[in-house]
Design a protein around this motif. Structure first.
Motif, PDB file in Angstrom:
ATOM      1  N   PRO A 250       0.840  -1.207   0.000  1.00  0.00           N
ATOM      2  CA  PRO A 250       0.000   0.000   0.000  1.00  0.00           C
ATOM      3  C   PRO A 250       0.875   1.258   0.000  1.00  0.00           C
ATOM      4  CG  PRO A 250       0.024  -1.029   2.176  1.00  0.00           C
ATOM      5  CD  PRO A 250       0.672  -2.001   1.249  1.00  0.00           C
ATOM      6  N   VAL A 251       0.464   2.233  -0.772  1.00  0.00           N
ATOM      7  CA  VAL A 251       1.192   3.499  -0.852  1.00  0.00           C
ATOM      8  C   VAL A 251       0.379   4.559  -0.119  1.00  0.00           C
ATOM      9  CG1 VAL A 251       2.111   5.266  -2.400  1.00  0.00           C
ATOM     10  CG2 VAL A 251       2.157   2.856  -3.077  1.00  0.00           C
ATOM     11  N   PRO A 252       0.940   5.160   0.917  1.00  0.00           N
ATOM     12  CA  PRO A 252       0.179   6.171   1.651  1.00  0.00           C
ATOM     13  C   PRO A 252      -0.135   7.368   0.765  1.00  0.00           C
ATOM     14  CG  PRO A 252       2.484   6.176   2.321  1.00  0.00           C
ATOM     15  CD  PRO A 252       2.301   4.985   1.457  1.00  0.00           C
ATOM     16  N   GLU A 253      -1.296   7.932   0.975  1.00  0.00           N
ATOM     17  CA  GLU A 253      -1.683   9.099   0.195  1.00  0.00           C
ATOM     18  C   GLU A 253      -0.947  10.336   0.695  1.00  0.00           C
ATOM     19  OE1 GLU A 253      -5.808   9.811  -0.101  1.00  0.00           O
ATOM     20  OE2 GLU A 253      -6.310   7.777  -0.790  1.00  0.00           O
ATOM     21  N   VAL A 254      -0.513  11.155  -0.267  1.00  0.00           N
ATOM     22  CA  VAL A 254       0.139  12.408   0.085  1.00  0.00           C
ATOM     23  C   VAL A 254      -0.940  13.424   0.424  1.00  0.00           C
ATOM     24  CG1 VAL A 254       1.636  14.258  -0.770  1.00  0.00           C
ATOM     25  CG2 VAL A 254       2.058  11.880  -1.461  1.00  0.00           C
ATOM     26  N   PRO A 255      -0.816  14.135   1.535  1.00  0.00           N
ATOM     27  CA  PRO A 255      -1.820  15.169   1.871  1.00  0.00           C
ATOM     28  C   PRO A 255      -1.991  16.145   0.723  1.00  0.00           C
ATOM     29  CG  PRO A 255      -0.323  14.815   3.715  1.00  0.00           C
ATOM     30  CD  PRO A 255       0.223  14.021   2.572  1.00  0.00           C
ATOM     31  N   ALA A 256      -3.201  16.530   0.492  1.00  0.00           N
ATOM     32  CA  ALA A 256      -3.518  17.366  -0.669  1.00  0.00           C
ATOM     33  C   ALA A 256      -2.670  18.627  -0.720  1.00  0.00           C
ATOM     34  CB  ALA A 256      -5.009  17.717  -0.653  1.00  0.00           C
ATOM     35  N   GLN A 257      -2.432  19.246   0.458  1.00  0.00           N
ATOM     36  CA  GLN A 257      -1.690  20.509   0.464  1.00  0.00           C
ATOM     37  C   GLN A 257      -0.203  20.324   0.129  1.00  0.00           C
ATOM     38  OE1 GLN A 257      -3.039  19.015   3.028  1.00  0.00           O
ATOM     39  NE2 GLN A 257      -1.812  19.191   4.914  1.00  0.00           N
ATOM     40  N   LEU A 258       0.267  19.056   0.184  1.00  0.00           N
ATOM     41  CA  LEU A 258       1.674  18.783  -0.135  1.00  0.00           C
ATOM     42  C   LEU A 258       1.854  18.151  -1.511  1.00  0.00           C
ATOM     43  CD1 LEU A 258       2.896  17.310   3.284  1.00  0.00           C
ATOM     44  CD2 LEU A 258       3.084  19.662   2.470  1.00  0.00           C
ATOM     45  N   ALA A 259       0.763  17.766  -2.148  1.00  0.00           N
ATOM     46  CA  ALA A 259       0.850  17.053  -3.423  1.00  0.00           C
ATOM     47  C   ALA A 259       1.177  18.008  -4.569  1.00  0.00           C
ATOM     48  CB  ALA A 259      -0.468  16.346  -3.705  1.00  0.00           C
ATOM     49  N   ARG A 260       1.963  17.514  -5.513  1.00  0.00           N
ATOM     50  CA  ARG A 260       2.254  18.295  -6.724  1.00  0.00           C
ATOM     51  C   ARG A 260       1.054  18.300  -7.650  1.00  0.00           C
ATOM     52  NH1 ARG A 260       7.682  18.941  -8.431  1.00  0.00           N
ATOM     53  NH2 ARG A 260       9.246  18.044  -7.005  1.00  0.00           N
ATOM     54  N   ALA A 261       0.903  19.391  -8.352  1.00  0.00           N
ATOM     55  CA  ALA A 261      -0.138  19.434  -9.383  1.00  0.00           C
ATOM     56  C   ALA A 261       0.294  18.621 -10.596  1.00  0.00           C
ATOM     57  CB  ALA A 261      -0.420  20.889  -9.774  1.00  0.00           C
ATOM     58  N   ASN A 262       1.609  18.639 -10.869  1.00  0.00           N
ATOM     59  CA  ASN A 262       2.140  17.897 -12.003  1.00  0.00           C
ATOM     60  C   ASN A 262       3.391  17.145 -11.567  1.00  0.00           C
ATOM     61  OD1 ASN A 262       0.340  19.046 -14.156  1.00  0.00           O
ATOM     62  ND2 ASN A 262       1.324  20.943 -13.474  1.00  0.00           N
ATOM     63  N   ALA A 263       3.645  16.016 -12.220  1.00  0.00           N
ATOM     64  CA  ALA A 263       4.841  15.244 -11.898  1.00  0.00           C
ATOM     65  C   ALA A 263       6.084  16.067 -12.210  1.00  0.00           C
ATOM     66  CB  ALA A 263       4.848  13.945 -12.701  1.00  0.00           C
ATOM     67  N   PRO A 264       7.149  15.886 -11.461  1.00  0.00           N
ATOM     68  CA  PRO A 264       8.383  16.641 -11.734  1.00  0.00           C
ATOM     69  C   PRO A 264       8.977  16.240 -13.071  1.00  0.00           C
ATOM     70  CG  PRO A 264       8.796  14.911 -10.124  1.00  0.00           C
ATOM     71  CD  PRO A 264       7.321  14.948 -10.324  1.00  0.00           C
ATOM     72  N   ARG A 265       9.605  17.187 -13.734  1.00  0.00           N
ATOM     73  CA  ARG A 265      10.267  16.912 -15.005  1.00  0.00           C
ATOM     74  C   ARG A 265      11.707  16.491 -14.695  1.00  0.00           C
ATOM     75  NH1 ARG A 265       9.037  21.556 -19.403  1.00  0.00           N
ATOM     76  NH2 ARG A 265      10.167  20.013 -20.693  1.00  0.00           N
ATOM     77  N   LEU A 266      11.923  15.220 -14.672  1.00  0.00           N
ATOM     78  CA  LEU A 266      13.245  14.692 -14.362  1.00  0.00           C
ATOM     79  C   LEU A 266      13.942  14.262 -15.646  1.00  0.00           C
ATOM     80  CD1 LEU A 266      12.345  12.483 -11.261  1.00  0.00           C
ATOM     81  CD2 LEU A 266      13.250  14.811 -11.282  1.00  0.00           C
ATOM     82  N   PRO A 267      15.278  14.284 -15.666  1.00  0.00           N
ATOM     83  CA  PRO A 267      15.980  13.827 -16.868  1.00  0.00           C
ATOM     84  C   PRO A 267      15.768  12.336 -17.076  1.00  0.00           C
ATOM     85  CG  PRO A 267      17.523  14.229 -15.072  1.00  0.00           C
ATOM     86  CD  PRO A 267      16.199  14.740 -14.613  1.00  0.00           C
ATOM     87  N   GLU A 268      15.669  11.927 -18.324  1.00  0.00           N
ATOM     88  CA  GLU A 268      15.469  10.525 -18.677  1.00  0.00           C
ATOM     89  C   GLU A 268      16.679  10.071 -19.492  1.00  0.00           C
ATOM     90  OE1 GLU A 268      11.183   9.537 -19.689  1.00  0.00           O
ATOM     91  OE2 GLU A 268      11.148  11.726 -19.958  1.00  0.00           O
ATOM     92  N   VAL A 269      17.545   9.285 -18.842  1.00  0.00           N
ATOM     93  CA  VAL A 269      18.782   8.829 -19.480  1.00  0.00           C
ATOM     94  C   VAL A 269      19.040   7.376 -19.114  1.00  0.00           C
ATOM     95  CG1 VAL A 269      19.888  11.096 -19.601  1.00  0.00           C
ATOM     96  CG2 VAL A 269      20.126   9.716 -17.539  1.00  0.00           C
ATOM     97  N   ALA A 270      19.757   6.689 -19.973  1.00  0.00           N
ATOM     98  CA  ALA A 270      20.177   5.321 -19.682  1.00  0.00           C
ATOM     99  C   ALA A 270      21.322   5.343 -18.672  1.00  0.00           C
ATOM    100  CB  ALA A 270      20.618   4.619 -20.964  1.00  0.00           C
ATOM    101  N   GLU A 271      21.479   4.240 -17.935  1.00  0.00           N
ATOM    102  CA  GLU A 271      22.488   4.209 -16.872  1.00  0.00           C
ATOM    103  C   GLU A 271      23.904   4.493 -17.373  1.00  0.00           C
ATOM    104  OE1 GLU A 271      24.250   0.932 -13.798  1.00  0.00           O
ATOM    105  OE2 GLU A 271      22.072   1.248 -13.777  1.00  0.00           O
ATOM    106  N   PRO A 272      24.353   3.930 -18.497  1.00  0.00           N
ATOM    107  CA  PRO A 272      25.719   4.251 -18.945  1.00  0.00           C
ATOM    108  C   PRO A 272      25.927   5.748 -19.164  1.00  0.00           C
ATOM    109  CG  PRO A 272      24.870   2.361 -20.144  1.00  0.00           C
ATOM    110  CD  PRO A 272      23.718   2.928 -19.379  1.00  0.00           C
ATOM    111  N   GLU A 273      24.916   6.417 -19.738  1.00  0.00           N
ATOM    112  CA  GLU A 273      25.041   7.855 -19.971  1.00  0.00           C
ATOM    113  C   GLU A 273      25.035   8.634 -18.659  1.00  0.00           C
ATOM    114  OE1 GLU A 273      25.551   9.686 -22.966  1.00  0.00           O
ATOM    115  OE2 GLU A 273      26.234   7.623 -23.269  1.00  0.00           O
ATOM    116  N   LEU A 274      24.270   8.155 -17.703  1.00  0.00           N
ATOM    117  CA  LEU A 274      24.237   8.798 -16.388  1.00  0.00           C
ATOM    118  C   LEU A 274      25.607   8.709 -15.715  1.00  0.00           C
ATOM    119  CD1 LEU A 274      22.322  10.091 -14.224  1.00  0.00           C
ATOM    120  CD2 LEU A 274      22.071   7.786 -13.289  1.00  0.00           C
TER     121      LEU A 274
END
Length: 499
Positions: free
Chosen positions: A24-48
């Protein structure tokens, strides 16, 4: 030019994929939740891995080259110290472990205290302060507690500091609630005794002094200075930043100092910032011992070791638990490796500095023509007057020679200052390479000053607008709005061959 990790990103690429656990994944309180997912870099492990490895090769440190950073004592950190600090009984020890289960750690701390008391020539030590700056503040708090105990706390409100002092000294004075009184330097590089005499009186709590000073000079009037303070009932505080020059040769306590802070990350080889904090233990004379922070690491009557909290006049804690323990292990290992030969550490540091001074004093200005201690200060004022080349230009050009620049523009009383500290861990060949580079730069300043003005030429980043970089720092990636701060690199100007 290296791309940022976000610029390497390709949608849908992943370094790894973790299976769902069905938990089970606990719910994040509404006031702390992001409106949108963070934009994280997407790279393969060797490139990282390649990205961060490439960045790591751009770091300059004592492991990659000569680092003559004046006043910072950037010496080699023996690798055996890292092996010792990684022993399970040290590495995995919990700070709340009962005393009987931590006897080895407590004994190491107690023995380190005893060594530091002997080195400083004083009676008692607290290991708690986590840096020299915190050691300074702790020492001033001890002064306040001492004079409050005597009923003189309101009377003694001033701390005297020379004009060559480290910048942390006046900051510590202000934080401790004292008033700062400055004193001048004489023509020999000592405290001006007559100026000092006129500034000390019943209102004086103490003097904060680095000896040798930031000029790299031992104060020839230290005995007279101590007498003036003693006659006024004031205390002497020793900033231990330059203790690397006098270990086993002279002791602050024998000079008349009542309080000493010791930089374990300078004198005793704890890496600067490596593995956590530095260390700034505080040593004091007998009359100040009751005010030291608690808990005190003590030897019990039964021969074991423990923590003493019952110190009613203590200033209390200045840090959680007993201090940065990993730092203690490294420094204790370093000291025990030297043993009775600890004096040789300082003798070699002083010898190296005087060798460099003798070879460079004709090419650069020497503000105080004396033998130095473990460091010395040159000036580029003639280069600036005759060729328009500043101390900053010299420092930047040294980077093209693969050498970290020395401290510049400090101490403030020397115009165009270059503060150089070779430490004891550098061989003559490395010192000669530094001399060759400094002499070559002085020649370049006369023959082709533009080469020096535009340096560095061979580094990944050229000369920055340092004011703009500090005031308009770009610390997050703006995606579509990210500024393009890169400029076309000038054609590199190589250092002369053989230097």
């Amino acid at each position: 030019m290296t791309k940022l990790i976000y610029e390497r990103s390709q949608a849908g690429r992943r370094a790894s994929s973790l299976p769902a656990q069905g938990l089970p994944v606990p719910e994040v309180p509404a006031q702390l939740a992001r409106a949108n997912a963070p934009r994280l870099p997407e790279v393969a492990e060797p490139e990282l891995v390649r990205h961060f490895t490439e960045l790591s090769t751009r770091n300059f440190g004592i492991d990659t080259g000569f680092y003559p950073l004046g006043s910072c004592t950037m010496k080699h950190n023996p690798r055996v110290n890292e092996r010792v600090v990684g022993l399970p009984g040290f590495k995995d020890l919990h700070p709340l472990q009962e005393e009987d289960g931590a006897q080895g750690a407590l004994e190491l701390m107690w023995r380190l205290q005893e060594i530091l008391a002997e080195v400083s020539g004083l009676d008692a030590v607290s290991l708690q302060p986590a840096a020299g700056s915190q050691g300074e503040l702790t020492g001033l708090m001890l002064m306040r507690a001492y004079f409050d105990d005597l009923g003189e706390g309101e009377q003694r409100r001033e701390i005297v500091i020379p004009d060559t002092a480290h910048g942390t000294n006046p900051a510590s004075v202000t934080m401790a609630g004292y008033q700062l009184v400055g004193v001048k330097t004489d023509a020999r590089g000592n405290i001006d005794v007559e100026d000092f005499r006129g500034r000390v009186g019943p209102q004086t709590a103490g003097l904060m002094l680095t000896n040798p000073s930031t000029l790299g000079l031992f104060d020839e009037n230290i005995v007279e200075i101590g007498k003036i303070l003693g006659d006024a009932g004031a205390l002497m505080y020793y900033d231990g930043a330059n203790l690397n020059a006098v270990c086993g040769i002279a002791r602050p306590g024998d000079m008349g100092f009542d309080i000493v802070h010791i930089n374990l990350h300078k004198t005793f080889s704890q890496p600067h910032g490596g593995g956590g904090p530095g260390g700034g233990p505080i040593a004091v004379g007998k009359r100040l011992e009751p005010f030291l922070p608690v808990p005190a690491v003590v030897r019990r009557d039964d021969g074991g070791f423990g923590l003493a909290f019952d110190r009613p006049r203590s200033i209390g804690k200045v840090r959680g638990f007993t201090g940065p323990f990993g730092v203690f292990v490294r420094s204790y290992a370093y000291i025990r490796a030297y043993g009775p030969a600890l004096r040789e550490m300082s003798e070699a540091a002083v010898l190296n500095a005087n060798y460099l001074l003798a070879r460079l004093k004709d090419a650069y200005d020497l503000p105080f023509d004396r033998l130095c201690m473990h460091e010395f200060v040159l000036s580029a004022r003639s280069l600036k007057r005759d060729h328009g080349v500043s101390a900053l230009d010299v420092a930047k050009r040294l980077m093209d020679y693969g050498i970290h620049p020395p401290t510049v523009y400090f101490p403030l009383i020397v115009p165009e200052a270059l503060m150089i500290e070779p430490t004891e861990t550098e061989p003559k060949e490395r010192l000669d390479g530094f001399v060759a580079a400094m002499l070559a730069i002085a020649q370049e300043a006369a023959a082709n000053p533009e080469v020096v003005h535009a340096a560095p030429h061979s580094r990944p980043v050229g000369r920055l607008d340092e004011v703009k970089a500090a005031r308009r720092a770009v610390v997050r990636y703006g995606f579509e709005d990210h500024p393009n701060l890169s400029e076309p690199a000038a054609a590199p100007v190589e250092a002369p061959k053989g230097v």
